[in-house]
Design an enzyme around this catalytic site. Structure first.
Site, short mmCIF file in Angstrom:
data_model
loop_
_atom_site.label_atom_id
_atom_site.label_comp_id
_atom_site.label_asym_id
_atom_site.label_seq_id
_atom_site.Cartn_x
_atom_site.Cartn_y
_atom_site.Cartn_z
N THR A 31 0.82 -1.22 0.00
CA THR A 31 0.00 0.00 0.00
C THR A 31 0.85 1.26 0.00
O THR A 31 0.45 2.29 -0.56
CB THR A 31 -0.90 -0.02 1.26
OG1 THR A 31 -1.81 -1.10 1.13
CG2 THR A 31 -1.68 1.26 1.44
N ASP A 74 1.88 -6.55 -4.30
CA ASP A 74 1.08 -6.62 -3.09
C ASP A 74 1.70 -7.77 -2.28
O ASP A 74 2.01 -8.83 -2.84
CB ASP A 74 -0.37 -6.96 -3.46
CG ASP A 74 -1.29 -6.93 -2.26
OD1 ASP A 74 -2.21 -6.11 -2.25
OD2 ASP A 74 -1.09 -7.75 -1.33
N SER A 75 1.88 -7.57 -0.99
CA SER A 75 2.63 -8.59 -0.24
C SER A 75 1.90 -9.92 -0.13
O SER A 75 2.48 -10.92 0.29
CB SER A 75 3.03 -8.07 1.14
OG SER A 75 1.94 -8.08 2.01
N CYS A 296 -3.95 -18.19 20.57
CA CYS A 296 -3.87 -16.93 21.32
C CYS A 296 -2.63 -16.16 20.87
O CYS A 296 -1.59 -16.75 20.59
CB CYS A 296 -3.74 -17.19 22.82
SG CYS A 296 -5.12 -18.06 23.54
N1 ASP Z 1 -2.42 -5.66 0.57
C1 ASP Z 1 -1.34 -4.77 0.97
C2 ASP Z 1 -0.06 -5.55 1.02
O1 ASP Z 1 0.17 -6.25 1.97
C3 ASP Z 1 -1.67 -4.14 2.28
C4 ASP Z 1 -0.62 -3.17 2.79
O2 ASP Z 1 0.39 -2.92 2.22
O3 ASP Z 1 -0.85 -2.64 3.88
O4 ASP Z 1 0.74 -5.47 0.11
#
Ligand code: ASP
Length: 358
Positions: A31, A74-75, A296
């Site tokens: 992002t 995107d990760s 948990c």
């Molecule tokens: N979907 C995005 C990612 O992990 C979310 C982010 O970067 O916060 O690449």
């Protein structure tokens, strides 16, 4: 698997002073560097524009070089090939840089942080992974703060000249966590990560306060000469009330699966039904490694504390103690990838590498 290519740029910092530190900034996507396209979807944009968006970093007393993935991702699409590309970049650039900052999507950031931590003991330099919940182009973005603080931490030194945080860490929303202890717990708030079982390494307020006792000391250990082989024949069995035998068997009886993270209840407790314990016992007999971690976020697995976990211990399930799920699955992939005997693999799983457990 297509090769993961990248472009390196040495930023012109236009500073007359000698730099305080040489930092390598690695941009993988997420992002942080996204923008909306004409259809209204978030898509990655060119990293050169990310640097333009935070011109203040040019005013630091740092020499910053940038390595940007040619195809930012995107990760959710991260995999062990990307981890090894990151490890290779760090190893190649290690002799000319004092610290590293990796910009990464938040979704799988804790997995990458854990994986890198196992591959980089002996580096003895800061590797700070960060990202953002809002793209850097948005008015209320958290990207600026996270990047600026990460750069400051990656270049910080103690009075004796040693790096302040010589380990793989994860910085988010003013909190610096050990990379292999962090977990993403929020998808909409800025306070997205927690380190429930280990204290913060640092907190960024008016000043950055380091928790020196919690930070790993320098280690006298040579770097591994080759990239890890990540064994991907692993799986996850998350227990829930009502889980059925066919669902459990589908994973445990799959011959490609050599390691399973068993996500149990509370302090490591599981179903005591005969069919379940028989499935587990039979898998262990076939030398499938079953690693018990709790659903948990805080606390640890104590097999034998309740009768409901004693049966697991008897069946040969390995206690994951206070490992996070992210640290457990990546460690299983790393350890199994070494191709050791069953007993040596279990021994390595239980031996702390870089503060991930115990
Ligand atoms: N979907 C995005 C990612 O992990 C979310 C982010 O970067 O916060 O690449």
């Amino acid at each position: 698997m297509p090769d993961i290519t990248y472009t390196k740029i040495v930023l012109d910092m236009a500073s007359p002073k000698p730099p305080k530190a040489n930092i390598l900034l690695i941009y993988t996507g997420g992002t942080f560097g996204m923008e909306r396209n004409s259809e209204g979807n978030l898509v990655p944009f060119n990293f050169a524009r990310v640097v333009e968006s935070i011109p203040v970093i040019r005013s630091f007393d740092l020499q910053i070089s940038v390595v940007a993935f040619d195809k930012p991702i995107d990760s959710s699409d991260m995999n062990p090939t990307h981890w090894n590309r990151l490890i290779q970049i760090i190893l190649d650039e290690e002799s000319t840089h004092d610290g590293f900052v990796i910009l990464h999507g938040t979704d799988t950031m804790a997995f990458t942080a854990s994986a890198l931590s196992y591959a980089l003991p002996g580096l003895n330099k800061p590797v700070v992974i960060t990202g953002a919940q809002l793209p850097v182009s948005m008015p209320r973005t958290d990207a600026r703060e996270n990047l600026i603080t990460a750069l400051e931490i990656a270049s910080a030194r103690q009075p004796n000249g040693q790096p302040q945080v010589p380990e793989v860490s994860l910085l988010f929303n003013h909190h610096l966590m050990r990379g292999n202890r962090a977990q993403k717990v929020q998808s909409s708030k800025f306070d997205a990560f927690r380190s429930e079982n280990y204290p913060l390494l640092a907190e960024a307020g008016i000043e950055i306060t380091y928790n020196q006792n919690a930070i790993l000391p320098l280690v006298n250990q040579p770097m591994a000469g080759s990239l890890p082989h990540w064994f991907t024949g692993v799986g996850v069995l998350k227990l829930f009330p009502g889980i059925t035998k066919p669902a459990v068997e589908a994973l445990l009886n799959n011959p490609a699966v050599k390691g399973v993270v068993l996500e149990t209840f509370g302090a490591g407790n599981a179903i005591t039904s005969d069919w379940f314990i028989n499935c587990i016992t039979e898998a262990v007999r076939r030398e499938v490694i079953i690693l018990n971690v709790s659903q948990c976020l805080g606390g640890y697995v104590h097999q034998g504390m309740y009768a409901t976990s004693q049966l697991l211990a008897k069946a040969g399930v390995v206690s994951g103690l206070d490992l996070t799920f992210e640290a457990a699955i990546t460690k299983l992939m790393w350890v199994l990838g070494r191709g050791l005997s069953y007993n040596s693999t279990i021994n390595d799983l239980l031996t702390p590498i870089c503060g991930e457990l115990g």
